[in-house]
Design a protein around this motif. Structure first.
Motif, short mmCIF file in Angstrom:
data_model
loop_
_atom_site.label_atom_id
_atom_site.label_comp_id
_atom_site.label_asym_id
_atom_site.label_seq_id
_atom_site.Cartn_x
_atom_site.Cartn_y
_atom_site.Cartn_z
N LEU A 121 5.61 -58.83 28.15
CA LEU A 121 5.57 -58.98 27.03
C LEU A 121 5.56 -60.39 26.49
CD1 LEU A 121 5.31 -57.78 24.19
CD2 LEU A 121 7.84 -57.69 24.08
N PRO A 122 6.26 -61.15 27.11
CA PRO A 122 6.12 -62.82 26.61
C PRO A 122 4.88 -63.17 27.20
CG PRO A 122 8.35 -62.43 27.58
CD PRO A 122 7.45 -60.99 27.91
N THR A 123 4.10 -62.75 27.82
CA THR A 123 2.63 -63.11 28.58
C THR A 123 1.76 -63.18 27.30
OG1 THR A 123 3.45 -63.15 30.77
CG2 THR A 123 1.08 -62.97 30.22
N LEU A 124 1.86 -61.45 26.79
CA LEU A 124 1.05 -60.95 25.74
C LEU A 124 1.33 -61.93 24.49
CD1 LEU A 124 1.58 -57.14 26.46
CD2 LEU A 124 -0.53 -58.45 26.64
N LEU A 125 2.50 -61.92 24.47
CA LEU A 125 2.82 -62.85 22.93
C LEU A 125 2.37 -64.26 23.18
CD1 LEU A 125 6.49 -61.17 22.13
CD2 LEU A 125 4.07 -60.81 20.91
N SER A 126 2.13 -64.97 24.40
CA SER A 126 1.76 -66.19 24.39
C SER A 126 0.37 -66.55 24.45
CB SER A 126 2.50 -66.85 25.40
OG SER A 126 2.36 -66.26 26.81
N TYR A 127 -0.27 -65.29 24.43
CA TYR A 127 -1.74 -65.32 24.51
C TYR A 127 -2.26 -65.85 23.27
CZ TYR A 127 -6.86 -63.92 24.94
OH TYR A 127 -8.02 -63.81 24.87
N HIS A 128 -3.36 -66.81 23.37
CA HIS A 128 -4.06 -67.16 22.28
C HIS A 128 -5.55 -67.60 22.84
CE1 HIS A 128 -5.91 -69.21 18.68
NE2 HIS A 128 -4.89 -68.73 18.01
N PRO A 129 -6.82 -66.95 22.20
CA PRO A 129 -7.98 -67.28 22.80
C PRO A 129 -8.35 -68.77 22.95
CG PRO A 129 -8.21 -66.16 20.63
CD PRO A 129 -6.71 -66.01 21.21
N ARG A 130 -7.79 -69.63 21.91
CA ARG A 130 -8.22 -71.03 22.04
C ARG A 130 -7.53 -71.78 23.23
NH1 ARG A 130 -8.03 -70.74 16.29
NH2 ARG A 130 -5.93 -71.56 16.32
N THR A 131 -6.45 -70.94 23.67
CA THR A 131 -5.62 -72.07 24.70
C THR A 131 -5.71 -71.43 26.22
OG1 THR A 131 -3.51 -70.54 24.20
CG2 THR A 131 -3.96 -72.64 23.03
N VAL A 132 -6.61 -70.51 26.35
CA VAL A 132 -6.71 -69.80 27.92
C VAL A 132 -7.18 -70.85 28.79
CG1 VAL A 132 -7.16 -67.43 26.85
CG2 VAL A 132 -9.01 -69.20 27.12
N ALA A 133 -6.86 -71.04 29.91
CA ALA A 133 -7.17 -71.71 30.88
C ALA A 133 -8.84 -72.27 31.01
CB ALA A 133 -6.50 -71.21 32.48
N ARG A 134 -9.73 -71.41 30.99
CA ARG A 134 -11.16 -71.60 30.95
C ARG A 134 -11.32 -72.86 29.93
NH1 ARG A 134 -13.86 -67.97 27.82
NH2 ARG A 134 -12.56 -66.17 26.86
N ARG A 135 -10.48 -72.76 29.02
CA ARG A 135 -11.04 -73.65 27.77
C ARG A 135 -10.16 -74.89 27.99
NH1 ARG A 135 -13.70 -71.40 23.61
NH2 ARG A 135 -13.81 -68.99 23.61
N THR A 136 -8.84 -74.85 28.57
CA THR A 136 -8.00 -75.95 28.43
C THR A 136 -7.84 -76.79 29.87
OG1 THR A 136 -6.20 -74.59 28.84
CG2 THR A 136 -6.81 -75.14 26.33
N ARG A 137 -8.19 -76.13 30.92
CA ARG A 137 -7.81 -76.92 32.26
C ARG A 137 -8.45 -78.13 32.35
NH1 ARG A 137 -8.61 -74.24 38.25
NH2 ARG A 137 -8.64 -76.22 39.45
N ASP A 138 -7.84 -79.06 32.91
CA ASP A 138 -8.46 -80.56 32.85
C ASP A 138 -8.13 -80.88 34.36
OD1 ASP A 138 -9.08 -83.11 32.67
OD2 ASP A 138 -7.99 -83.55 30.67
#
Length: 807
Positions: free
Chosen positions: A636-653
């Motif tokens: 459940l914490p994984t589900l609640l921490s999800y946001h489409p703007r912070t997924v790895a394919r957008r934020t990985r550096d």
């Protein structure tokens, strides 16, 4: 000139003696044979740990760049794995062609007597990925026996083709038939995808058997026929898949074949028996089909006998628990990577750290390795000289099995995280047999080999290979404990609830993705918490409440999160104490079992771990990991921490030391902003458990309390095998079993269709939580209707009824 008759008479004897001496001359004294063409053509190799050996000499290859375990590959598994040919006579070896996995080296060796082997060529690594062909010429070796084995690499070894020539042919490299005639890289279907399809097929066929049996009297069409199709089909699928993966009817592929023959014989023998009450099948017929499911599911979980592709043992994971447990007094929780790196430096390998990273286990920060190498005081002070020599030898052995690439990647993992109670058992197990450490002047390291003559270097190498084989047997014995505990857990379900529950549980286990073998299968010490959790529930079900409480407590002391399994029963005890002013006798025994296990296990661990400081360190280590998001976290914490703007394919550096640093911050901040929602949902879960618990047995509440594990904890995916605890409860209703089977199947669909791990495991969390909430919610609704109808719950003082064991 006169010739004596005696001389003439002796001439034939002298000739015979001369011929005999010539024939008896050492092989090395004879001129080696030099046939034209490929010396190995159509000669199927023998060897240890070799699967698909015929593929090496069929003159056909997968195109360079194809997957390492493609349809033309032979897999090498085990420390002494090799392919070997007998050329029939001493033969000159002048040129070699070897196609193998790109990031491994391979040793080509020759022998005149089949006992002593001398190196001919070390096949180098290739800079490009996939299967790659390497060519070698200009050799002048003589051998009757030719052997090819793996050297240094990533732990996944395969060969596509091996050819040997006395002299390189005019056309070099020789023409080879490629499996893809269009000239494109022959990718084929990746092994991971193939196994996923096999598992989905298992879920469908296994579900057909289970649902046909449970659907008796519910209008399920032709249940006997469909159940038989499902059971026979599950073994048939396992057989066909095993033949595909093993390259023929060899090795482990004989297991499903034997089981299928036995099943058909059993069904033929029992076909005339009358159906049992409440079942479309006779008891014997049902047992045969369910037994087939058990075997097919277990066989599918071990990837159809291919395990990790090239070996059974998961050396990466085993390193953490073997070395972490054995050397806990020195490494504690924060030094395992740093001390391993310093041991590697002592072996003359500092140059390998120029571009390597190591995770600092004090704070889980990922960064360059060099600073860790410069501060070596803590490691050197913690070890005695004898323990340091043993530690160096064991890290050297692990590194030899894992290969340089995987070894370097492993040091970016998250360390050793077992509890003090686990260490209290694991530490003595790793010391059962003493390790034979070679003398300092006989260790296989570059500095030690430098300056020694050829014979001494060969002796050192031979000693190390013997040590590797002994080490593999040592680790294999420990790994077998985990496999035995899995078998024991399902045997307990069979004992407590019957074969139906066992078959449903093992189908879910074999078909689901998050807990697949490749995560922690073939490791050491990863299963005791699971065994104890299952044992606790099973003992409760059979009326042994003290043992049930002890089992759940033991599981909690091994992994913390199984403590949530007692949430439902705790709510029931609290409700009865407040509402009815009573504490049932069974609950008193359960509390006694929990308390006794807590006191005894903690007390027994203290002398091994060095007192209560280890518990403080464990708590600090656990909170550190709690604050470190991982891409394969679920809950459940994984589900609640999800946001489409912070997924790895957008934020990985990839320019950062830790490419996921931005992603981790985003996950943590999102979850923090939703803490209130998390708390409310947990209260709702607990309320549902408390409400339904009034009418449920304690073991049923324990199974349903898996929803609290999902709700409270964020766990790595492989711990989710606890969902099999719901299988006995699911037999209550046809739809519950269907929900669990659908959940297992959909987890495979998720891994095939969602690319990035963080998004995939967020979806997997939703699949599992959805199935659990469906069962819990349906029970709550059923009980609500009973309350509305005025039906009172059972008397809290009445002992729980024992579940039926079917069949």
């Amino acid at each position: 000139m006169r010739i004596r008759r005696s001389s003439i008479a002796l001439a034939p004897i002298a000739l015979a003696v001369a011929v005999a001496f010539a024939l008896a001359a050492p092989a090395s004294a004879q001129a080696p044979a030099c046939p034209t063409g490929n010396l190995l053509a159509d000669q199927t190799p023998t060897g240890e740990g070799l699967r698909g050996g015929k593929r090496l000499v069929d003159g056909a290859i997968d195109r360079d760049g194809s997957p390492w375990n493609g349809k033309r590959s032979a897999i090498l598994s085990g420390g002494a794995a090799h392919a070997q040919w007998d050329l029939g006579r001493p033969t000159r070896i002048g040129a070699l062609l070897v196609q193998g996995d790109n990031n491994d080296t391979y040793r080509v060796e020759g022998s005149l007597d089949g006992v002593r082997y001398d190196p001919i060529w070390t096949v180098p690594k290739h800079p490009r990925s996939g299967l790659r062909t390497r060519l070698g010429q200009g050799f002048d070796a003589t051998a009757r026996y030719l052997r090819v084995g793996f050297g240094d690499g990533d732990g996944a070894y395969s060969l596509g083709e091996v050819q040997a020539y006395c002299e390189a042919p005019a056309l070099w490299p020789p023409a080879l038939k490629e499996s893809d005639p269009d000239g494109k890289a022959s990718k084929g279907v990746p092994r991971k995808v193939r196994i996923a399809w096999y598992k989905m097929g298992l879920a469908a066929l296994g579900g057909l058997v289970i649902l046909a049996i449970l659907g008796a009297g519910r209008g399920f069409p032709r249940p006997r026929l469909l159940a038989t199709i499902g059971g026979v089909g599950a073994l048939g699928l396992a057989l066909g898949a095993a033949i595909r993966e093993h390259g023929g009817l060899s090795g482990w592929a004989w297991v499903p074949l034997g089981a299928l023959v036995a099943l058909l014989a059993w069904l033929a023998r029992t076909r005339g028996e009358e159906p049992a009450e409440g079942s479309p099948l006779s008891r014997a017929w049902e047992r045969g089909l369910l037994g087939a499911l058990v075997l097919a599911s277990a066989f599918t979980w071990i990837n159809l006998g291919t395990f990790h592709g090239s070996r059974v043992i998961h050396y990466w994971d085993t390193f953490h628990y073997y070395v972490g447990g054995k050397y806990f007094p020195e490494n504690r929780y924060h030094l395992i990577y740093q001390c391993s790196a310093i041991a590697e430096v002592d072996d003359g390998r500092r140059h390998t750290f120029d571009d390597r990273q190591i995770r600092d286990l004090r704070d889980n920060a990922l960064g360059p390795a060099e600073p860790h190498l410069d501060r070596d005081d803590a490691c050197r002070a913690a070890f005695s000289p004898e323990r340091w020599a043993e530690f160096r030898q064991e890290t050297r052995l692990f590194r030899s099995y894992m290969g340089s690439s995987w070894w370097a990647k492993m040091m970016k993992d998250h360390g050793f995280n077992a509890s003090p109670v686990w260490i209290g058992i694991g530490h003595p197990l790793t010391h059962i047999a003493p390790l034979d450490v070679p003398p300092d002047d006989f260790i296989d390291t570059r500095p030690n080999l430098r300056g020694k003559d050829k014979q001494t270097r060969a002796a050192i190498k031979a000693r190390f290979q013997a040590d590797r084989r002994a080490f593999e047997r040592r680790i294999g014995a420990l790994v077998s404990i985990d496999l035995a505990l899995y078998a024991g857990a399902f045997a307990l379900i069979w004992w407590a609830f019957g074969l139906r529950a066992c078959a449903l549980a093992i189908v879910i286990w074999g078909a689901g993705y998050p807990w697949a073998y490749f995560w922690t299968g073939g490791s050491f010490g990863r299963v005791p918490w699971f065994f104890m959790s299952v044992a606790g529930m099973c003992f409760m079900a059979r009326g042994y409440k003290a043992l049930g409480g002890a089992g759940i407590t033991w599981a909690m002391l091994l992994r913390v999160f199984p403590g949530a399994l007692i949430a439902g029963v705790s709510a029931k005890i609290a409700y009865n104490a407040i509402r009815h002013r009573t504490l049932a006798a069974g609950h008193r025994r359960l509390i006694l079992g929990c308390t006794a296990a807590l006191v005894l296990l903690v007390g027994a661990s203290l002398p091994v771990v060095g007192g209560f400081d280890a518990y403080r360190e464990f708590l600090g280590n656990s909170f550190k990991h709690k604050s470190t998001p991982l891409t394969n976290h679920m809950g459940l914490p994984t589900l609640l921490s999800y946001h489409p703007r912070t997924v790895a394919r957008r934020t990985r550096d990839n320019d950062l030391d830790d490419p996921f640093a931005v992603w981790k911050v985003g996950r943590q901040s999102t979850l923090e902003s939703r803490r209130w929602a998390h708390a409310l949902i947990l209260l709702a879960f607990l309320g549902l458990l408390g409400y339904t618990g009034r009418r449920l047995a304690d073991w049923e509440l324990t199974a349903l309390s898996t929803v609290m594990i999902v709700g409270v904890f964020e766990l790595t995916c492989y711990y989710y095998c606890f969902v099999v605890m719901l299988a006995p409860l699911a037999l209550r209703h046809f739809r519950y079993a269907l929900a669990l089977l659908a959940m297992a199947l959909v987890t495979q669909v998720g891994q095939l269709t969602i690319g990035w791990y963080d998004e995939q495991y967020t979806a997997e969390s939703a699949y599992v939580l959805g199935a659990l909430l469906y069962i819990l919610g349906d029970l709550a609704w059923t009980h609500f209707k009973l309350d509305r109808a005025g039906s009172p719950p059972p008397d809290p003082a009445t002992p729980d009824p024992l579940p039926a064991r079917l069949p």
